[in-house]
Scaffold this motif. Structure first.
Motif, PDB file in Angstrom:
ATOM      1  N   ARG A 309       0.988  -1.182  -0.042  1.00 44.82           N
ATOM      2  CA  ARG A 309       0.054  -0.038  -0.039  1.00 44.82           C
ATOM      3  C   ARG A 309       0.813   1.465   0.310  1.00 44.82           C
ATOM      4  O   ARG A 309       1.007   2.325  -0.860  1.00 44.82           O
ATOM      5  CB  ARG A 309      -0.520  -0.086   1.469  1.00 44.82           C
ATOM      6  CG  ARG A 309      -1.917   0.988   1.079  1.00 44.82           C
ATOM      7  CD  ARG A 309      -3.127   1.419   2.346  1.00 44.82           C
ATOM      8  NE  ARG A 309      -4.011  -0.060   2.076  1.00 44.82           N
ATOM      9  CZ  ARG A 309      -4.935   0.299   1.037  1.00 44.82           C
ATOM     10  NH1 ARG A 309      -5.481   1.657   0.442  1.00 44.82           N
ATOM     11  NH2 ARG A 309      -5.664  -0.809   1.402  1.00 44.82           N
ATOM     12  N   ASP A 313       0.323   4.144  -2.899  1.00 45.51           N
ATOM     13  CA  ASP A 313       0.280   5.544  -2.546  1.00 45.51           C
ATOM     14  C   ASP A 313       1.276   6.208  -3.339  1.00 45.51           C
ATOM     15  O   ASP A 313       0.865   7.480  -3.757  1.00 45.51           O
ATOM     16  CB  ASP A 313       0.134   5.386  -0.960  1.00 45.51           C
ATOM     17  CG  ASP A 313      -1.555   5.117  -0.363  1.00 45.51           C
ATOM     18  OD1 ASP A 313      -2.150   4.288  -1.520  1.00 45.51           O
ATOM     19  OD2 ASP A 313      -1.670   4.613   0.480  1.00 45.51           O
ATOM     20  N   GLY A 317      -0.834   7.921  -6.113  1.00 48.67           N
ATOM     21  CA  GLY A 317      -1.705   9.147  -5.082  1.00 48.67           C
ATOM     22  C   GLY A 317      -3.238   8.724  -5.151  1.00 48.67           C
ATOM     23  O   GLY A 317      -3.539   7.597  -4.131  1.00 48.67           O
ATOM     24  N   GLU A 318      -4.161   9.986  -4.707  1.00 45.53           N
ATOM     25  CA  GLU A 318      -5.354   9.700  -4.365  1.00 45.53           C
ATOM     26  C   GLU A 318      -6.355   8.921  -5.582  1.00 45.53           C
ATOM     27  O   GLU A 318      -7.238   8.342  -4.877  1.00 45.53           O
ATOM     28  CB  GLU A 318      -6.322  11.659  -4.802  1.00 45.53           C
ATOM     29  CG  GLU A 318      -4.910  12.636  -4.051  1.00 45.53           C
ATOM     30  CD  GLU A 318      -6.079  11.675  -2.534  1.00 45.53           C
ATOM     31  OE1 GLU A 318      -5.656  12.086  -1.688  1.00 45.53           O
ATOM     32  OE2 GLU A 318      -6.750  11.522  -2.250  1.00 45.53           O
ATOM     33  N   LYS A 319      -5.600   7.970  -6.614  1.00 46.66           N
ATOM     34  CA  LYS A 319      -6.615   7.170  -7.250  1.00 46.66           C
ATOM     35  C   LYS A 319      -7.273   6.124  -6.335  1.00 46.66           C
ATOM     36  O   LYS A 319      -8.145   5.498  -6.591  1.00 46.66           O
ATOM     37  CB  LYS A 319      -5.645   7.058  -8.356  1.00 46.66           C
ATOM     38  CG  LYS A 319      -5.794   8.365 -10.029  1.00 46.66           C
ATOM     39  CD  LYS A 319      -4.636   7.257 -10.793  1.00 46.66           C
ATOM     40  CE  LYS A 319      -4.554   8.349 -12.200  1.00 46.66           C
ATOM     41  NZ  LYS A 319      -4.070   9.758 -11.823  1.00 46.66           N
ATOM     42  N   LYS A 321      -6.484   5.549  -3.196  1.00 46.72           N
ATOM     43  CA  LYS A 321      -7.132   5.324  -1.451  1.00 46.72           C
ATOM     44  C   LYS A 321      -8.430   4.954  -1.028  1.00 46.72           C
ATOM     45  O   LYS A 321      -8.114   4.601   0.012  1.00 46.72           O
ATOM     46  CB  LYS A 321      -7.491   7.299  -1.229  1.00 46.72           C
ATOM     47  CG  LYS A 321      -8.429   7.482  -2.244  1.00 46.72           C
ATOM     48  CD  LYS A 321      -9.149   9.493  -1.926  1.00 46.72           C
ATOM     49  CE  LYS A 321     -10.418  10.237  -2.209  1.00 46.72           C
ATOM     50  NZ  LYS A 321     -10.455  10.999  -1.654  1.00 46.72           N
ATOM     51  N   ASP A 322      -8.939   4.548  -2.302  1.00 45.45           N
ATOM     52  CA  ASP A 322     -10.075   3.692  -1.912  1.00 45.45           C
ATOM     53  C   ASP A 322      -9.872   2.270  -2.342  1.00 45.45           C
ATOM     54  O   ASP A 322     -11.505   1.154  -2.187  1.00 45.45           O
ATOM     55  CB  ASP A 322     -11.865   4.511  -2.248  1.00 45.45           C
ATOM     56  CG  ASP A 322     -11.840   5.638  -1.947  1.00 45.45           C
ATOM     57  OD1 ASP A 322     -12.150   6.556  -2.223  1.00 45.45           O
ATOM     58  OD2 ASP A 322     -11.707   6.172  -0.394  1.00 45.45           O
ATOM     59  N   TRP A 323      -8.766   1.816  -2.846  1.00 47.50           N
ATOM     60  CA  TRP A 323      -8.879   0.601  -3.352  1.00 47.50           C
ATOM     61  C   TRP A 323      -8.686  -0.793  -2.028  1.00 47.50           C
ATOM     62  O   TRP A 323      -7.701  -0.285  -1.730  1.00 47.50           O
ATOM     63  CB  TRP A 323      -7.379   0.562  -4.126  1.00 47.50           C
ATOM     64  CG  TRP A 323      -7.850   1.349  -5.187  1.00 47.50           C
ATOM     65  CD1 TRP A 323      -8.646   1.858  -6.183  1.00 47.50           C
ATOM     66  CD2 TRP A 323      -6.099   1.369  -6.466  1.00 47.50           C
ATOM     67  NE1 TRP A 323      -8.466   2.467  -6.979  1.00 47.50           N
ATOM     68  CE2 TRP A 323      -7.229   1.958  -7.685  1.00 47.50           C
ATOM     69  CE3 TRP A 323      -4.728   0.630  -6.381  1.00 47.50           C
ATOM     70  CZ2 TRP A 323      -6.143   2.574  -8.867  1.00 47.50           C
ATOM     71  CZ3 TRP A 323      -3.978   1.260  -7.348  1.00 47.50           C
ATOM     72  CH2 TRP A 323      -5.193   2.032  -8.533  1.00 47.50           C
TER      73      TRP A 323
END
Length: 371
Positions: A309, A313, A317-319, A321-323
């Motif tokens: 992770r 990250d 980046g932000e892409k 965050k919810d994976w």
């Protein structure tokens, strides 16, 4: 400062052991033309922004006995290596040996012996152009050649031969090659390996898809443009294939989620064996090594999932965050696929990565493509 010379060879000869022996005209006196960035990259002499800079090579430099002898015993390589050849990497790069050096009229000639069967087969198959690498120093000022040409720099001393490389396409053109008929070719030194310019007239170049193409030599320009067109068509086909896979992945998403849930339950129900524990430890160390190679800071308290992770990250980046953990693992596999620390100098492009079958991997591929 590193330089390269294109070579002219007469007809190759075969020894009783199957080796290939050739004589190469490797250098000449006269005026050579470069871009300002090649001879003065830091603009210390005010030449960096000039399109053409004349560099003089006189007889004292070309036919200096110590400089000529510095090539004897040095290796012949298949393409230029990204680093200078020395005792520690000779076994990796050497495909033959420079056996002798002598003056041949206005040229410096080398006797070359190719001893590697695979390299000899490449010569027989058409890979015949050559370029030699060496170190040299420049003097800056105003110098006049025999024909009256004013030069802004002079190649003062060849500081040591390093290797001669067999290449697919040399900037000096197709005449600088191993061939059955003798041909005259001027040697062209440069301050970087395999970055050569045309002598006797200004270099004419075009920028095509970010690549500078020498259009003053029709054969080289045609071959380069054909390569670019083929690469463009291949890239277009790969993009179309990836878009098709994206659509397929979207349709098959629910099925794959169910499979993942089932696998998770099977893992929870399974009792790890000693072998499985060893494999888990090995996987943790491999993940840590790959993450470190990508510049990620690793601590002893991090497990494999946390390492993955942190890596994703950092690069997504932000892409990301919810994976989910599974998506993170898939993205980590793409980011670190066969990743190894790069050796100094030029890093090979390698083969294109094959797209896998989950949305996180597709997002990683897309992000890398448009970065």
């Amino acid at each position: 400062m590193l330089f390269s010379d294109a070579l002219t060879l007469d007809a190759p000869r075969r020894t009783s052991d199957g080796y290939m022996a050739v004589r190469a005209k490797a250098a000449r006196t006269g005026v050579y033309q470069y871009t300002g960035r090649e001879v003065d990259p830091e603009n210390k002499h005010g030449l960096r922004d000039q399109a053409i800079v004349n560099v003089l090579r006189d007889e004292a430099t070309v036919f200096d006995e110590a400089a000529a002898r510095s090539f004897i015993g040095k290796p012949v390589t298949d393409n230029h290596p990204s680093v200078a050849v020395n005792a520690s990497n000779w076994r990796d790069h050497a495909r033959g040996t420079i056996m002798g050096a002598m003056r041949d009229g206005e040229y410096l000639a080398f006797d070359i012996l190719l001893t590697d069967a695979e390299t000899i087969a490449k010569v027989d198959g058409g890979k015949r152009e050559l370029s030699n690498g060496y170190g040299a120093s420049l003097e800056y000022g105003s110098f006049t050649a025999k024909d009256g040409t004013i030069c802004q720099a002079r190649q003062a001393q060849i500081t040591g031969g390093n290797h001669v490389a067999l290449v697919q396409f040399g900037r000096a053109g197709s005449e600088c090659a191993i061939k059955d008929g003798f041909a005259v070719c001027d040697a062209l030194p440069s301050n970087i390996l395999d970055s050569l310019t045309k002598t006797e007239k200004p270099v004419k170049t075009m920028l095509i898809d970010g690549l500078t193409v020498d259009v003053s030599n029709a054969d080289t320009a045609e071959a380069t443009i054909k390569t670019l067109i083929a690469a463009r068509d291949a890239a277009g086909a790969k993009v179309a294939g990836l878009e098709t896979q994206v659509a397929t992945l979207t349709t098959a998403g629910q099925t794959k989620d169910a499979k993942i849930v089932t696998l998770e339950q099977q893992v929870k129900d399974a009792k790890p064996t000693p072998a499985q524990l060893r494999e888990a430890g090995k996987a943790l160390m491999q993940a840590a090594d790959k993450a470190k190679a990508l510049g990620v800071a690793i601590t002893d308290t991090m497990d494999e999932a946390q390492i993955m992770r942190a890596t994703v990250d950092k690069h997504m980046g932000e892409k990301a965050k919810d994976w989910s953990d599974e998506s993170i693992a898939a993205s980590f596999a793409v980011l670190t696929n066969d990743d190894k620390p790069a050796a100094p100098g030029v890093r090979p492009l390698g083969s294109p990565k094959v797209a896998t079958t989950d949305a996180a991997t597709v997002a990683t591929i897309r992000a890398a493509r448009y970065a």
